[in-house]
Write a protein that holds these residues in place. Structure first.
Motif, mmCIF file in Angstrom:
data_model
loop_
_atom_site.group_PDB
_atom_site.id
_atom_site.type_symbol
_atom_site.label_atom_id
_atom_site.label_comp_id
_atom_site.label_asym_id
_atom_site.label_seq_id
_atom_site.Cartn_x
_atom_site.Cartn_y
_atom_site.Cartn_z
ATOM 1 N N PRO A 57 44.329 -26.381 9.938
ATOM 2 C CA PRO A 57 45.364 -25.380 9.623
ATOM 3 C C PRO A 57 45.497 -24.300 10.682
ATOM 4 C CG PRO A 57 43.445 -25.080 8.233
ATOM 5 C CD PRO A 57 43.225 -26.354 8.971
ATOM 6 N N SER A 58 46.668 -23.662 10.680
ATOM 7 C CA SER A 58 47.009 -22.631 11.654
ATOM 8 C C SER A 58 47.696 -21.469 10.941
ATOM 9 C CB SER A 58 47.976 -23.182 12.710
ATOM 10 O OG SER A 58 47.542 -24.412 13.246
ATOM 11 N N ILE A 59 47.564 -20.283 11.493
ATOM 12 C CA ILE A 59 48.394 -19.155 11.052
ATOM 13 C C ILE A 59 49.840 -19.474 11.428
ATOM 14 C CG2 ILE A 59 48.978 -16.744 11.486
ATOM 15 C CD1 ILE A 59 46.536 -16.950 9.796
ATOM 16 N N ALA A 60 50.769 -19.241 10.502
ATOM 17 C CA ALA A 60 52.190 -19.479 10.752
ATOM 18 C C ALA A 60 52.931 -18.155 10.733
ATOM 19 C CB ALA A 60 52.773 -20.426 9.707
ATOM 20 N N LEU A 61 53.293 -17.664 11.902
ATOM 21 C CA LEU A 61 54.079 -16.443 12.027
ATOM 22 C C LEU A 61 55.544 -16.716 11.727
ATOM 23 C CD1 LEU A 61 52.557 -15.015 15.340
ATOM 24 C CD2 LEU A 61 52.310 -14.015 13.066
ATOM 25 N N PRO A 62 56.359 -15.686 11.541
ATOM 26 C CA PRO A 62 57.797 -15.904 11.418
ATOM 27 C C PRO A 62 58.399 -16.507 12.686
ATOM 28 C CG PRO A 62 57.187 -13.760 10.543
ATOM 29 C CD PRO A 62 55.977 -14.292 11.242
ATOM 30 N N SER A 63 59.593 -17.048 12.536
ATOM 31 C CA SER A 63 60.266 -17.739 13.630
ATOM 32 C C SER A 63 60.614 -16.778 14.759
ATOM 33 C CB SER A 63 61.542 -18.391 13.116
ATOM 34 O OG SER A 63 62.464 -17.394 12.699
ATOM 35 N N PRO A 64 60.866 -17.314 15.970
ATOM 36 C CA PRO A 64 61.252 -16.436 17.085
ATOM 37 C C PRO A 64 62.504 -15.612 16.829
ATOM 38 C CG PRO A 64 60.456 -18.505 17.952
ATOM 39 C CD PRO A 64 60.530 -18.670 16.454
ATOM 40 N N PRO A 607 60.454 -16.970 7.553
ATOM 41 C CA PRO A 607 59.571 -15.805 7.551
ATOM 42 C C PRO A 607 58.083 -16.080 7.680
ATOM 43 C CG PRO A 607 60.293 -16.315 5.332
ATOM 44 C CD PRO A 607 60.958 -17.321 6.222
ATOM 45 N N GLY A 608 57.671 -17.333 7.937
ATOM 46 C CA GLY A 608 56.248 -17.585 8.099
ATOM 47 C C GLY A 608 55.515 -17.663 6.775
#
Length: 784
Positions: A57-64, A607-608
């Protein structure tokens, strides 16, 4: 350490081997010179690593586009620091990001992965992203160099663009990130003015490496290198993936026969060694453990939530927001329960948690949820736990891997114990116990041969072919096939999906999803249920979203409409409850024919992972909706001045020249629904004074509302070089407080590309300060 000494210790065959990937995600190690394996990973919202799987798993930030909506370079830099931290945790040296192509047309299917329509905003945010990541000892590769602003026929299309537009718009963000010290750049699939970018010596050798002095490495987009000599002479340094490809023995022969200079190979190796020393992969030059340093640990969950709230862009508000004395909320929409947190394609990561709007709002109020309508074309993944078994051609088990859901994806790196050359079949098995009786839907989404068996009986057995010619789209957004199966509530059913494994770019690849949907009442009943819920609650919140079939890598958009019956749903809910808020869960513009019928419109972008928590923060006023549009939103697609994304006879002509985005709208004489830079907050602002001297502008603004707020003071310059964003500042003020900000203008706002160079256009320029491109509040005159 002298790189030339290391190069001299390598024979030609070894040097050339270093120029092609060892596999899907890495360059080969050379222990004889202390060079470790160099690992690359997709971004830009997280670091997926080598495993395209929820097992890592990874941290998912909001889109660019969400990052860009903050207009906050320091926040973007902090996001970069988090991504570097994630990369180090996963053993990744190179992040394949950021994407800094432009929103030339609102139909671009991958715009969620880019920042903006404006080259200056894109360049400044891209530079902050690069600096944030690379300060953490991880390389970036801003992409896709250059004019890759569409997806249709992206592998082969030839972009015809004027030299001036190329320089002033499309090359400008790349020039800025090179100034910021980017350690890599990725070349695009497409051609520019007749030459494919992996072979474009004029732009790669001439402009990027020569004129701009770029000393990093140039990596191809995956499978983009298709020739030996032309690509070797064109400036691309690394061909990915590998180990197969057009270089290797063929390139060695070309060098020995004098068709490619050996010095060109050595320059490439030198750039790779420089990269390795920068990221800690060259022993003796820099200790790999030094990548960790004493850097402050970033709380990824907290930052993801902060960015999502700061990016939220309030387009309209009749005063319903922020919520006050709200006890009951009707929450409506498929994306309210199953948030669309990211766009489709190579930008996908797998977070270990997702906070849906339903979860986030349920912590703040009594929530009554209704689906309303379901625009999703594909079924949601079959719930787990699921076991994936890898088999060879004789049916022998190579390995087993647990999965959280029915989504199976391994591209490049297979699970331990799985030999890609022996892999023939993947079998997914789970036991599903339904909660409701009736006709359940099962599906497979993927390309190749599939069988679905329920309790040992085959219910589907067929081969699924790709929908189009884009292999990445076939892999990342594949066609789906469904079958209806009767099931009884409380009864366990063994579901087994079998798939014949394939290859991508010469390496083993597994990518398919087994989906499921419960029996569902008709759309009319779903809509009626939503209307009843809205009428019975204090407020209604409709989460309206695009789907992976609308915004994804591999294809462009056909229109800007919300998919399915969402427009109809919003109008019906608003008629039942005048306090209806629409949260637009999309990465780029959508048409909103109901915009004047609802109380507020809030764009949450993609929005991540902390989507629901951030939405609750904004709706209930714990956080300011600080976003400003990084791209212009048309009311209707047909009003947009630039729309074409489909090549004609293989050629896409950028006939509009330098007039894209808000500049094109201004020239057209038409007004969009919402201008570039637009966004409201929960307070009000006055623009009180402006003073301009040379290339510096000082503006006084005051918070005239009743709560603290944040304002994005935007500076536009009009004159001989046209009208364009030339600077901005994000300021904060308490109620009644006045703040002064001095913005130093970008010199390119006064220049044009003319006869092979930059020329300052002399004369008077109008400098305007305002809230968005269509709302100048103050002006001053400067002379150049």
């Amino acid at each position: 350490m002298d790189f030339d000494d290391l190069i001299a210790r390598l024979d030609l065959s070894t040097r050339i081997r270093l120029l092609t990937g060892a596999d899907m995600w890495s360059l080969p190690p050379l222990p004889e010179i202390g060079l470790d394996r160099i690992v690359m990973s997709d971004g830009p919202i997280g670091v997926r690593g080598e495993q395209w799987s929820a097992a890592d798993p990874s941290i998912a930030l909001p889109s660019p586009t969400a990052l860009a909506a903050t207009w906050d370079v320091e926040l973007v830099r902090r996001a970069g620091a988090l991504l570097a931290q994630e990369a180090r945790r996963k053993g990744v040296h190179v992040l394949l990001a950021p994407t800094i192509n432009l929103h030339r047309s609102p139909l671009g299917g991958r715009h969620f992965e880019c920042f903006s329509e404006d080259p200056y905003l894109t360049g400044e945010l891209g530079a902050a992203y690069v600096e944030g990541v690379q300060d953490g000892g991880v390389a970036t590769t801003p992409k896709h160099f250059v004019a890759n602003d569409f997806e249709t026929e992206r592998f082969t299309a030839d972009v015809r663009v004027s030299e001036r537009a190329l320089r002033e718009l499309y090359l400008r963000p790349f020039e800025r990130v090179v100034e910021a010290g980017a350690w890599g750049v990725m070349t695009a699939y497409n051609a520019v003015n007749g030459t494919t970018m992996t072979e474009h010596s004029d732009l790669v050798n001439g402009v990027l490496k020569g004129e701009w002095g770029f000393d990093g490495f140039v990596v191809s987009d995956w499978t983009a290198v298709r020739t030996t000599e032309a690509a070797a002479l064109g400036g691309t340094d690394v061909a990915m993936p590998g180990p197969s490809g057009p270089w290797g023995e063929r390139l060695e022969a070309a060098v020995r026969e004098g068709r490619v200079p050996e010095a060109a190979v050595d320059d490439r190796v030198r750039r790779i060694l420089r990269l390795a020393s920068r990221v800690g992969a060259l022993r003796g030059e820099r200790d790999p453990a030094g990548r960790e340093g004493r850097r402050e640990v970033v709380d990824g969950v907290a930052l993801a939530r902060e960015v999502a709230a700061r990016a939220s862009t309030l387009l309209t508000n009749d005063g319903v927001l922020p919520f006050r004395q709200v006890r009951t909320v009707a929450l409506i929409g498929a994306a309210a329960a199953g948030a669309r947190i990211m766009g489709g394609g190579s930008a996908q990561v797998f977070p270990d948690r997702i906070v849906s709007p339903l979860q986030g709002l349920a912590e703040r109020a009594e929530v009554r949820y209704a689906l309303g309508t379901d625009p999703r074309i594909r079924l949601a993944p079959l719930p787990g736990p699921v076991t994936a078994t890898f088999l060879d051609a004789q049916g022998a088990t190579l390995a087993e891997q647990p999965l959280a859901t029915g989504e199976a994806r391994w591209i490049g790196q297979l699970p331990p114990g799985v030999d890609g050359d022996r892999l023939a079949t993947v079998r997914m098995r789970t036991t599903y116990t339904p909660e409701v009786s009736g006709e359940h839907q099962l599906s497979v989404a993927g390309v190749g041969g599939f069988t679905i068996a329920v309790n040992g009986e085959a219910v589907f057995d067929d081969r699924v072919g790709p929908d189009g010619g884009d292999p990445a789209a076939a892999l990342l957004s594949p066609p789906e096939r469904r079958v209806s199966v009767p099931m009884a509530a409380g009864e366990p059913y063994e579901v087994v999906v079998t798939h014949a494994a394939g290859r991508f770019g010469g390496v083993a690849a597994v990518s398919f999803t087994a989906g499921h949907a419960d029996p569902c009442p008709g759309e009319d009943e779903l809509l009626a249920e939503a209307v009843r819920a809205a009428a019975e609650c204090d407020v209604a919140v409709v989460v309206a979203a695009t789907t992976p079939e609308v915004e994804s890598e591999g294809f462009d958009r056909a229109d800007l409409r919300l998919p399915g019956r969402q427009d109809e749903l919003i109008r019906a809910v608003a008629a039942a409850n005048p306090r209806t808020v629409v949260a637009v869960n999309a990465g780029s513009p959508v048409e909103m024919p109901w915009v004047d019928e609802v109380a507020a419109v809030l764009v949450t972008w993609f929005p991540g992972q902390e989507a629901g928590a951030a939405l609750a923060d904004v709706l209930f006023g714990d956080a300011e909706p600080g976003g400003r549009l990084p791209t212009t939103w048309p009311g209707r697609l047909e009003d947009a001045p630039v729309t074409g994304v489909t090549p004609v006879d293989g050629v896409l002509r950028y006939e509009e020249g330098t007039s894209i985005g808000y500049r094109a709208w201004e020239r057209s004489g038409r007004a969009p629904a919402f201008w570039f830079g637009h966004g409201l907050g929960y307070t009000t602002w006055s623009y009180d004074s402006i003073a301009a001297e040379g290339t510096s502008v000082t503006v006084a603004v005051a918070n005239t509302g009743g709560r603290p707020g944040r304002e994005v003071v935007q500076i536009y310059v009009s004159g001989g070089a046209g009208r364009a964003l030339a600077g901005w500042d994000v300021v904060a003020a308490a109620p009644g407080e006045t703040v002064l900000t001095t913005v130093f203008l970008d010199e390119r706002a006064f220049q044009v590309w003319d006869e092979g160079g930059w020329r300052t256009v002399p004369g008077e320029y109008t400098v305007e300060a305002g809230r968005h491109a269509g709302d100048p509040r103050l002006s001053a005159i400067v002379k150049m």
